[in-house]
Design an enzyme around this catalytic site. Structure first.
Site, mmCIF file in Angstrom:
data_model
loop_
_atom_site.group_PDB
_atom_site.id
_atom_site.type_symbol
_atom_site.label_atom_id
_atom_site.label_comp_id
_atom_site.label_asym_id
_atom_site.label_seq_id
_atom_site.Cartn_x
_atom_site.Cartn_y
_atom_site.Cartn_z
ATOM 1 N N CYS A 5 -11.696 3.517 17.328
ATOM 2 C CA CYS A 5 -11.486 2.882 18.639
ATOM 3 C C CYS A 5 -10.334 3.581 19.372
ATOM 4 C CB CYS A 5 -11.163 1.405 18.443
ATOM 5 S SG CYS A 5 -10.737 0.539 19.958
ATOM 6 N N HIS A 55 0.615 -3.760 6.298
ATOM 7 C CA HIS A 55 -0.572 -3.661 7.162
ATOM 8 C C HIS A 55 -1.818 -4.208 6.493
ATOM 9 C CE1 HIS A 55 -0.579 -0.143 4.595
ATOM 10 N NE2 HIS A 55 -1.884 -0.099 4.756
ATOM 11 N N GLU A 56 -1.653 -4.859 5.326
ATOM 12 C CA GLU A 56 -2.844 -5.372 4.628
ATOM 13 C C GLU A 56 -2.781 -6.891 4.578
ATOM 14 O OE1 GLU A 56 -3.322 -3.450 0.831
ATOM 15 O OE2 GLU A 56 -3.535 -1.482 1.752
ATOM 16 N N CYS A 87 -14.700 0.758 24.384
ATOM 17 C CA CYS A 87 -14.440 2.188 24.597
ATOM 18 C C CYS A 87 -15.654 3.020 24.150
ATOM 19 C CB CYS A 87 -13.181 2.623 23.846
ATOM 20 S SG CYS A 87 -13.377 2.736 22.059
ATOM 21 N N CYS A 111 -7.569 -2.640 4.068
ATOM 22 C CA CYS A 111 -7.273 -1.204 3.963
ATOM 23 C C CYS A 111 -8.148 -0.529 2.914
ATOM 24 C CB CYS A 111 -5.780 -1.007 3.696
ATOM 25 S SG CYS A 111 -5.258 0.713 3.651
ATOM 26 N N ARG A 128 -4.622 3.302 20.574
ATOM 27 C CA ARG A 128 -4.114 4.271 19.590
ATOM 28 C C ARG A 128 -2.687 4.733 19.842
ATOM 29 N NH1 ARG A 128 -7.957 6.385 16.238
ATOM 30 N NH2 ARG A 128 -6.946 8.289 15.629
ATOM 31 N N CYS A 139 -12.298 -2.511 19.938
ATOM 32 C CA CYS A 139 -12.259 -3.183 21.250
ATOM 33 C C CYS A 139 -13.646 -3.550 21.749
ATOM 34 C CB CYS A 139 -11.527 -2.312 22.269
ATOM 35 S SG CYS A 139 -12.514 -0.907 22.893
ATOM 36 N N ARG A 184 -3.187 -3.240 -7.115
ATOM 37 C CA ARG A 184 -2.523 -3.803 -5.948
ATOM 38 C C ARG A 184 -1.552 -4.905 -6.335
ATOM 39 N NH1 ARG A 184 -3.168 -0.328 -3.137
ATOM 40 N NH2 ARG A 184 -3.919 -0.213 -0.998
ATOM 41 N N CYS A 214 0.831 -1.210 0.000
ATOM 42 C CA CYS A 214 0.000 0.000 0.000
ATOM 43 C C CYS A 214 0.865 1.261 0.000
ATOM 44 C CB CYS A 214 -0.885 -0.040 1.241
ATOM 45 S SG CYS A 214 -1.910 1.407 1.516
ATOM 46 N N HIS A 215 0.268 2.377 -0.430
ATOM 47 C CA HIS A 215 0.975 3.660 -0.429
ATOM 48 C C HIS A 215 1.500 4.038 0.947
ATOM 49 C CE1 HIS A 215 -0.277 4.735 -4.488
ATOM 50 N NE2 HIS A 215 -1.395 4.104 -4.192
ATOM 51 N N THR A 216 0.749 3.674 1.967
ATOM 52 C CA THR A 216 1.152 4.047 3.322
ATOM 53 C C THR A 216 2.476 3.379 3.705
ATOM 54 O OG1 THR A 216 -1.191 4.154 3.797
ATOM 55 C CG2 THR A 216 0.279 4.303 5.672
ATOM 56 N N CYS A 267 -16.244 2.814 20.435
ATOM 57 C CA CYS A 267 -16.740 1.516 19.956
ATOM 58 C C CYS A 267 -18.218 1.336 20.306
ATOM 59 C CB CYS A 267 -15.923 0.375 20.548
ATOM 60 S SG CYS A 267 -14.378 0.086 19.668
HETATM 61 N N1 LIG Z 1 -9.208 7.315 4.946
HETATM 62 C C1 LIG Z 1 -8.560 6.164 5.056
HETATM 63 O O1 LIG Z 1 -8.724 5.433 6.028
HETATM 64 C C2 LIG Z 1 -7.639 5.761 3.957
HETATM 65 C C3 LIG Z 1 -7.238 4.425 3.806
HETATM 66 C C4 LIG Z 1 -6.408 4.089 2.718
HETATM 67 C C5 LIG Z 1 -5.983 5.075 1.855
HETATM 68 N N2 LIG Z 1 -6.373 6.375 2.051
HETATM 69 C C6 LIG Z 1 -5.979 7.457 1.152
HETATM 70 O O2 LIG Z 1 -6.866 7.464 0.056
HETATM 71 C C7 LIG Z 1 -6.214 8.030 -1.084
HETATM 72 C C8 LIG Z 1 -6.346 7.091 -2.264
HETATM 73 O O3 LIG Z 1 -5.683 5.872 -2.001
HETATM 74 P P1 LIG Z 1 -5.446 4.821 -3.191
HETATM 75 O O4 LIG Z 1 -4.738 3.664 -2.617
HETATM 76 O O5 LIG Z 1 -6.707 4.588 -3.910
HETATM 77 O O6 LIG Z 1 -4.440 5.701 -4.072
HETATM 78 P P2 LIG Z 1 -4.034 5.632 -5.626
HETATM 79 O O7 LIG Z 1 -2.839 6.474 -5.764
HETATM 80 O O8 LIG Z 1 -3.981 4.207 -6.073
HETATM 81 O O9 LIG Z 1 -5.269 6.303 -6.367
HETATM 82 C C9 LIG Z 1 -5.406 7.682 -6.493
HETATM 83 C C10 LIG Z 1 -6.033 7.960 -7.852
HETATM 84 O O10 LIG Z 1 -6.290 9.363 -7.940
HETATM 85 C C11 LIG Z 1 -6.098 9.714 -9.281
HETATM 86 N N3 LIG Z 1 -5.916 11.163 -9.403
HETATM 87 C C12 LIG Z 1 -4.817 11.893 -9.173
HETATM 88 N N4 LIG Z 1 -5.043 13.188 -9.430
HETATM 89 C C13 LIG Z 1 -6.334 13.283 -9.844
HETATM 90 C C14 LIG Z 1 -7.161 14.346 -10.263
HETATM 91 N N5 LIG Z 1 -6.702 15.610 -10.329
HETATM 92 N N6 LIG Z 1 -8.444 14.073 -10.585
HETATM 93 C C15 LIG Z 1 -8.924 12.808 -10.520
HETATM 94 N N7 LIG Z 1 -8.170 11.752 -10.143
HETATM 95 C C16 LIG Z 1 -6.895 11.987 -9.798
HETATM 96 C C17 LIG Z 1 -4.889 8.911 -9.718
HETATM 97 O O11 LIG Z 1 -4.834 8.793 -11.123
HETATM 98 C C18 LIG Z 1 -5.148 7.582 -9.028
HETATM 99 O O12 LIG Z 1 -5.823 6.666 -9.856
HETATM 100 C C19 LIG Z 1 -4.783 8.296 -0.647
HETATM 101 O O13 LIG Z 1 -4.681 9.625 -0.226
HETATM 102 C C20 LIG Z 1 -4.618 7.371 0.542
HETATM 103 O O14 LIG Z 1 -3.627 7.834 1.438
HETATM 104 C C21 LIG Z 1 -7.194 6.711 3.073
HETATM 105 ZN ZN LIG Z 2 -3.100 0.447 3.213
HETATM 106 ZN ZN LIG Z 3 -12.725 0.674 21.192
#
Ligand SMILES: NC(=O)c1ccc[n+]([C@@H]2O[C@H](COP(=O)([O-])OP(=O)(O)OC[C@H]3O[C@@H](n4cnc5c(N)ncnc54)[C@H](O)[C@@H]3O)[C@@H](O)[C@H]2O)c1
Ligand SMILES: [Zn+2]
Ligand SMILES: [Zn+2]
Length: 368
Positions: free
Chosen positions: A106, A62-63, A95, A169, A110, A92, A362, A40-42, A98
């Site tokens: 949760c 983490h996945e 809390c 994720c 943390r 949990c 992925r 993942c990106h993270t 939860c």
């Molecule tokens: N909230 C959460 O719990 C949570 C969990 C996982 C990931 N995320 C976040 O969600 C986001 C997306 O994650 P991902 O894994 O799908 O990322 P990813 O990079 O695979 O997908 C992002 C997409 O956005 C597109 N994009 C970029 N600029 C754009 C624009 N101007 N207009 C339209 N589309 C555009 C890209 O082409 C790409 O396909 C990231 O910021 C990630 O950190 C959040």
């Molecule tokens: Zn992830």
């Molecule tokens: Zn909890």
């Protein structure tokens, strides 16, 4: 026990796959043998050193999806042989968060988790007597992991691991953003910005909620085609004109629900602007860079638009991830297009390269 794991030794350097020590699970903890883990990106974000709260050495990942191999004292909800998905966002069930249906954040572990420790403030990972920290409470770029019971979702054994791990994720984040956070109504018009794992999950979630029209916006034609496969009815190339196109498609009003899944604050603003006056709800799932802010004209809010943030799609992991997996098993979500590459643990850095090249959605590490 000894096991192989991908260790982040220093920021900005490739992960080093090597043998490390993993101690037995303590009270409330579970030993899981991993079978699959998404990249993942993270993970990359932390490995690069861009995350100011990152730490090293640590075992990233983490996945994960795998099988319970042993349980520590006081573990009541899991037993040997159970199939599990790892949860960086635990549940949990005790809390105040939860116990409240309005949030999945949760509070139980943390702080310790953010520091890279298990809930008792120690680590089970080590090398030559020196501790190695746990990443996001998971550390699943490894043959085994020890995690708190409250951070594992027991899922159907029928789900293939390479698909089950996607629920750890981005997929659940996107599905949950539509199902929980926005609670999209049947017949609605939706617009999803971003067609990565999160955005594609949101498209699928809107479809499962019975949306009539689902507009997906992305820069990549290949990703837009994947969105069509998940139920998008209209595809738009991202950029300057995207909001105008959505307004044109909706008699000038905008979409009932919009979703942002890019992490780009300019796109977040577009997602707000593309939401309908009166009741349009913009759900932000993307994670912006540190210090960045969202710039929105307040008039858009006075005239009835709302903005909501969504972490892990508002999914209470132990309750809802198993239910989402069941919907997948029932044929409601097609996950095959999301698994673009299957790699061995030794190829984990290749997974990062593929991600940087936007090659597929992925890469999944499979453990033999
Ligand atoms: N909230 C959460 O719990 C949570 C969990 C996982 C990931 N995320 C976040 O969600 C986001 C997306 O994650 P991902 O894994 O799908 O990322 P990813 O990079 O695979 O997908 C992002 C997409 O956005 C597109 N994009 C970029 N600029 C754009 C624009 N101007 N207009 C339209 N589309 C555009 C890209 O082409 C790409 O396909 C990231 O910021 C990630 O950190 C959040
Ligand atoms: Zn992830
Ligand atoms: Zn909890």
């Amino acid at each position: 026990m000894k096991m192989r794991a991908a260790v982040l030794e220093r920021f900005g350097e490739p992960l080093a796959v090597q043998e490390v020590e993993l101690a037995e699970p303590r009270a409330g903890e579970v030993l899981v043998r991993l079978h699959a883990c998404g990249v993942c990106h993270t993970d990359l974000y932390t490995a690069s050193g861009a995350d100011p709260s990152g730490y090293a050495p640590t075992v990233l990942g983490h996945e994960g999806a795998g099988v319970v191999e042993a349980v520590g004292p006081d573990v009541t909800s899991l037993g040997l042989g159970d199939h599990v998905v790892t949860l960086f966002s635990p549940q949990c069930r005790e809390c105040i968060h939860c116990l409240d249906p309005r949030t999945n954040l949760c509070l139980a572990i943390r702080e310790r988790q953010n520091e890279g420790f298990l809930p008792d403030g120690t680590t089970r990972l080590s090398r030559g007597g020196e501790g190695i920290r746990h990443f996001m409470g998971c550390s699943t770029f490894a043959e085994y992991t020890v995690m708190p019971e409250i951070a594992l979702a027991k899922v159907s054994p029928e789900a293939p691991f390479e698909h089950a791990c996607l629920f750890a994720c981005g997929l659940s984040t996107g599905l949950g953003a539509a199902i929980n956070t926005a609670a999209v109504r049947p017949g609605a018009t939706c617009a999803v910005f971003g067609a990565g794992m999160v955005g594609l999950g949101a498209v699928a979630g809107c479809r499962l909620q019975g949306a009539e029209r689902i507009v997906c916006v992305d820069l990549s034609p290949q990703r837009l085609e994947l969105a069509r496969g998940q139920g998008a009815t209209d595809l738009i190339e991202g950029g300057e004109g995207a909001v105008e196109q959505i307004l044109e498609m909706t008699d000038g009003f905008g979409a009932d629900y919009t979703f942002e899944a890019t992490g780009n604050v300019a796109v977040m603003r577009q997602a707000v602007e593309a939401a309908r006056m009166g009741w349009g709800l913009c759900t932000v799932a993307g994670v912006a860079g540190r210090g960045e802010t969202l710039d929105v004209v307040p008039r858009l809010l006075i005239t009835g638009r709302r903005i909501a943030g969504s972490s892990f799609g508002g999914v209470k992991g132990r309750d809802q991830v198993p239910a989402l997996v069941d919907r997948y098993l029932a044929g409601e979500i097609d996950l095959e297009p999301f698994v673009s590459h299957r790699l061995g643990l030794d190829e984990v850095n290749r997974g990062f390269e593929l991600m940087e090249a936007q090659d597929g959605i992925r890469s999944v590490i499979e453990f033999s």
